[in-house]
Motif scaffolding. Structure first.
Motif, PDB file in Angstrom:
ATOM      1  N   UNK A  99      97.481   0.117 -36.070  1.00 36.83           N
ATOM      2  CA  UNK A  99      97.103  -1.243 -35.711  1.00 36.83           C
ATOM      3  C   UNK A  99      98.308  -1.980 -35.165  1.00 36.83           C
TER       4      UNK A  99
ATOM      5  N   UNK B  40     100.512  -1.036 -33.149  1.00 38.77           N
ATOM      6  CA  UNK B  40     100.664  -0.862 -31.703  1.00 38.77           C
ATOM      7  C   UNK B  40      99.776  -1.841 -30.954  1.00 38.77           C
ATOM      8  N   UNK B  41      98.564  -2.057 -31.472  1.00 43.19           N
ATOM      9  CA  UNK B  41      97.641  -2.948 -30.779  1.00 43.19           C
ATOM     10  C   UNK B  41      98.105  -4.402 -30.907  1.00 43.19           C
ATOM     11  N   UNK B  42      98.623  -4.721 -32.078  1.00 42.70           N
ATOM     12  CA  UNK B  42      99.100  -6.090 -32.264  1.00 42.70           C
ATOM     13  C   UNK B  42     100.309  -6.353 -31.369  1.00 42.70           C
TER      14      UNK B  42
ATOM     15  N   UNK C 119     100.743  -5.075 -28.566  1.00 41.27           N
ATOM     16  CA  UNK C 119     100.171  -5.283 -27.233  1.00 41.27           C
ATOM     17  C   UNK C 119      99.700  -6.723 -27.083  1.00 41.27           C
TER      18      UNK C 119
END
Lengths: 149, 327, 510
Positions: free
Chosen positions: A118, A120-122, A124
């Motif tokens: 997660x 990595x997505x945050x 982003x």
């Protein structure tokens, strides 16, 4: 699809586009007509060559990606859909909200497909916000705001 | 959905919610409104950067900022010969925070020749016209033609044999050569380029016989050419030895007028505020001197006069285009 | 004269100027590396700020940004297969394959050294040979542009090694797309399907991002499962020295590429993108190991980057001497000169000589500054790319692509163009079509059409098409080059086949 089928579809599509381009040019005056027509004739001809070679079984080879192709296609299909959704949202919700939605949806797709974090997505999402404000306030780019504007 | 995913989705939702709230607050804050202008104004040039409209705007920018008390940001929105920008302006919000370069004949010709230009000339609300660039006609320095009459005489007996370089189709240059053909019954071969610079190189490289050019290019390259006529009513200051078309018996003026416009339905007091600012810039002696040095003629036409001028020009252009079968 | 040069040199070597060069170079590299942000934009954005500076300082800053942004475009070309500026198109062909096999840093080092060399050679031409070259550039008229485009199209063979037929079709598609929008000669609206935003045609930069970037991001996500990392990064020692040795062994490659870059740059309307592509083509043709191109050949990256940086100086030659900018960023620089009260043309080298020469020297300085700054930034970015996960990278790249497309002209239509071309490119890729030839067609289409139609008009006026198209010296040279370019590979193929027939042991593969 096999390489042969792809070549055949590509050839037919190219011939169709060339014919359309040629016919459409009839509406223009002479000077605007010449160039598109020449190109359409050449491209259509090349399309026919591709079609004939494919039918004869001598069409160009296509390097297929390795791995389970149906799964790959499903994933890239949903990614494309996410991209279209993201783009379509821009005029409605503005660039920032649309992009955060885009990041979230893409995150979900890749998250299922790939065991990532997660975090990595945050990262982003945060990067998107950071770049957004960088462009907006440092480079004065007037981004579309949608209904926030 | 597993737990992590849920947390993530909630976070995104919260961010979006916060943005909605912020956006709403922003909008209501604006509505209270102090006197215009309270925030930065976009000065949009509907052409690529580096051109004459752009350079003029850059000159005006510091003056405008001082007079209006807010930042003036110069942006470029090029495409379709300016039509893309004007279509956006025509559909824009009438708040005076976007002003756009408003060039004659461009704004007039586009909707005349295409029904899909995306705007109508009268939709753009004129604010101020500050500058004219006369268009002149020139031949090579070693050309056999010494006067406009020589050139016309030759063109009349050899229809289509004389090639003319200009900045593009349906541009000011194109219009000027059409006018000339119309008045003299001649036929030239017009070679449109994609801008004034490539048109100039086509001529300087001797690929064409004649050049239609803006005054600043004529002034800069006057050593390499014979300028036969210029499209002003009286002699043009920076080129005092060049006769006008009118002096040579041709009832035509040719030039590109530059001003600014705002979106339709912009309140009159906002237009007036901008008009005053542009008037003050244009009448500033330092600014005038800068414009003179570049080969531009300053104009001081306010909103109402500008609108009448556009109307008059529209009529003229319509007549020329119609009689030449371009419409 | 020499005192003027010394004054200029002193002006450039002042602490403020050096600082501006460093800031401009670093900023330019970053702008260039971000897809969609181009040299033109960066310069346009900074012009208002330089207005308040002294002419020397303003121009030093803008010049440094121009030259380094063109170089910076190689970063994204190498790392994500997306030309950061149109000039870096040819850099993707070999730079990205290098990165994919773990040699991203090697590719960046190559690009850096080649850019510096190309830039310096270009500036040397600019300082010493401007007037004659500018005069020569005027000989380039409509027929020459047409033949230049025809010659340019022969590059298709070099950039589509797998199937020439598909390369040709790709080129045709690009040419077809280039006819969308208002026609250059009689102003007709073509193939816009009733939409306003297509009236101005398919804009090059959004299309570039769409064609190169979107399919690559999709592929990244598709394949992330197998490799787990974006692009591998191999740690290698003494990279700069090794690349330098490799390039020094090929002096002819560097010189040829730089000269091509300068010459193409001089031609108004043909910028770094065409320079890089032509130079790449010549590198392929001159190489004995043609098969290695497209698979990650160092020579490919070097040829493209040396040429596109040399083209910066080339584009300034007609701008400074004739007042006719050779490329869009040079056009903005032209505006900046006007704002400083300097009229490009002969006066620049007389009345304003100290400023002009200071500007030219600062370009030398900027090129030198690119070396340490580029290597430093390049190493950092290459390492960062390895650490970042696909989930972060893919959406951020897409977001930046959208921002980049949008902010060129604050036009949402350009974002749609970018996404649409991306989807088309993705589909075409599945059918074995590469973006290179398509983009080549897109770039050369308008040049070819305009050259063709202007020449037709000239031919009609002069009463002889033959004279216009075939009897001009530069045209003849370009025609010969085109014919050679088409025939040479065919002749080689015939010879190889004959050799194969005579001695099967020679090991040709069909």
């Amino acid at each position: 699809m096999t390489a042969r089928a792809r070549n055949a579809v590509a050839a037919l599509a190219i011939i169709a586009v060339s014919v359309f381009w040629y016919l459409e040019a009839g509406r223009f005056r002479e000077l605007s007509r010449i160039f598109p027509r020449v190109i359409a004739v050449i491209l259509g001809g090349l399309g026919v060559v591709l079609l004939v070679l494919t039918i004869l079984g001598r069409g160009p080879k296509i390097i297929m990606a390795e791995g389970d192709s149906s799964q790959r296609h499903r994933r890239s299909g949903s990614l494309l859909a996410a991209l279209v959704l993201w783009t379509a949202l821009i005029p409605v919700t503005g660039l920032l909200a649309a992009s955060l939605t885009g990041v979230a949806v893409m995150g979900l797709i890749t998250f299922r497909a790939h065991r990532g974090t997660i975090r990595a997505i945050i990262i982003a999402a945060v990067s998107v916000v950071a770049f957004y404000f960088l462009f907006q306030f440092l480079l004065y780019v007037p981004f579309p705001l949608g209904f926030f504007g | 959905m597993n737990r992590q995913t849920r947390v993530f989705v909630t976070m995104i939702a919260a961010t979006l919610g916060a943005l909605v709230t912020l956006g709403g607050a922003h909008a209501s804050g604006q509505a209270e409104g102090r006197e215009y202008p309270t925030r930065a104004i976009s000065y949009v040039i509907p052409f690529a950067p580096g051109g004459q409209s752009d350079v003029t705007a850059q000159y005006q920018k510091p003056y405008l900022e001082e007079l209006l008390g807010v930042n003036v940001l110069i942006r470029h929105q090029a495409g379709a010969g300016g039509a893309l920008g004007w279509a956006a302006l025509a559909a824009g919000r009438p708040d005076g925070y976007t002003i756009m370069g408003n060039n004659i004949p461009h704004i007039i010709i586009q909707p005349l020749i295409r029904d899909d230009a995306g705007y109508r000339t009268e939709q753009l609300k004129p604010v101020y016209l500050f500058q004219t660039t006369p268009i002149g006609i020139a031949v090579h320095a070693d050309s056999p033609f010494n006067t406009l009459e020589d050139l016309i005489h030759y063109a009349r007996s050899n229809p289509g044999a004389v090639t003319v370089s200009g900045s593009g189709t349906h541009s000011g240059h194109h219009l000027a050569i059409l006018q000339l053909q119309h008045l003299t019954g001649t036929e030239f071969t017009y070679i449109p380029a994609t801008g004034a610079a490539p048109s100039l190189t086509n001529f300087l490289g001797r690929h064409t016989d004649v050049l239609m050019a803006n005054s600043d290019d004529l002034v800069a390259h006057r050593g390499e050419m014979k300028i036969l006529a210029v499209g002003t009513t009286d002699r043009f200051g920076p080129l005092p030895n060049v006769p006008t078309f009118i002096e040579q018996g041709l009832e035509m003026t040719a030039g590109i007028d530059r001003g600014v416009a705002v979106s339709p339905n912009t309140p009159d007091d906002i237009v007036r505020r901008l008009e005053e600012a542009f008037h003050a810039v244009t009448t500033n002696p330092v600014f005038r001197a800068e414009m003179d040095a570049m080969g531009f003629e300053t104009q001081t036409m306010g909103s109402a006069e500008f609108a009448r001028y556009i109307e008059q020009k529209t009529g003229e252009i319509q007549t020329v285009l119609r009689e030449l079968g371009e419409l | 004269m020499s005192s003027v040069l010394l004054d200029a040199l002193a002006g450039v070597l002042s602490p403020v100027s050096i600082l501006l060069v460093l800031v401009g170079t670093a900023g330019g590299i970053i702008v260039g590396a971000l897809p969609g942000l181009t040299a033109t934009m960066a310069i346009a954005l900074l012009v208002p700020f330089t207005f308040g500076m002294s002419p020397v300082h303003g121009l030093v800053l803008l010049g440094a940004i121009y030259t380094s942004a063109i170089y910076g475009g190689s970063f994204s070309a190498i790392l994500i297969n997306t030309p950061g500026t149109p000039s870096a198109i040819a850099t993707t062909f070999d730079g990205y394959p290098m990165a994919r096999r773990g040699e991203a840093y090697r590719a960046i080092v190559t690009a850096t050294i080649a850019s510096v060399v190309g830039g310096l050679i270009g500036v040397a031409f600019l300082i010493f040979l401007s007037p004659p070259l500018a005069r020569a550039s005027l000989r380039f008229g409509p027929p020459e542009y047409f033949w230049l485009a025809m010659f340019g199209l022969t590059i298709i063979a070099a950039v589509s090694p797998r199937s020439t037929l598909k390369g040709l079709i790709g080129g045709g598609i690009g040419l077809l797309i280039s006819t969308v929008g208002i026609s250059p000669i009689d102003g007709a609206t073509r193939y816009n399907f009733g939409t306003l935003s297509l009236q101005s045609g398919i804009s090059l930069i959004p299309a570039l991002i769409g064609f190169f970037c979107i399919p690559e991001v999709l592929r990244m996500v598709e394949e992330s499962q197998h490799s787990g990392e974006m692009i591998p990064y191999k740690r290698q020692r003494r990279m700069v020295k090794r690349v330098l040795q490799q390039l020094v062994r090929r002096p002819w490659l560097m010189i040829r590429s730089s000269v091509i870059g300068t010459l193409v740059g001089i031609i108004p309307g043909a910028g770094g993108n065409i320079a890089g592509l032509v130079s790449y083509n010549e590198a392929v043709r001159a190489s004995r190991d043609k098969a290695s191109f497209g698979q990650g050949a160092v020579e490919g990256v070097a040829a493209s980057e040396a040429a596109n940086n040399a083209s910066v100086a080339g584009a300034l030659i007609p701008m400074l001497t004739l007042g006719v900018p050779g490329a869009p960023p040079a056009a903005v620089l032209f505006g900046a000169l006007l704002l400083q009260g300097m009229r490009p043309g002969a006066e620049l080298f007389t009345t304003y000589a100290p400023v002009t020469y200071a500007f030219l020297f600062s370009l030398v300085l900027a090129n030198l500054a690119m070396l340490p700054l580029g290597l430093l930034l390049g190493k950092g970015v290459a390492r960062l790319m390895q650490k970042v996960k696909v989930q972060t990278m893919a959406p951020v790249i897409i977001f930046l692509s959208m921002v980049g497309s949008y902010s060129i002209y604050n036009n949402l239509g350009d974002v749609y163009t970018m996404v649409a071309t991306g989807i088309v490119a993705h589909v075409l890729r599945k059918a074995g079509f590469q973006p290179g030839p398509i983009v080549l067609g897109l770039i050369l289409g308008p040049i070819a059409e305009q050259g063709l139609l202007q020449s037709l008009l000239l031919g009609r006026a002069r009463g002889s098409m033959l004279m216009v198209f075939f009897a001009r010296p530069i045209s003849v040279v370009l025609i010969v080059l085109t014919v050679v370019s088409i025939l040479a590979p065919i002749l080689v193929q015939i010879r190889d086949r004959r050799a194969l027939r005579q001695g099967p042991s020679s090991g040709g593969t069909e």
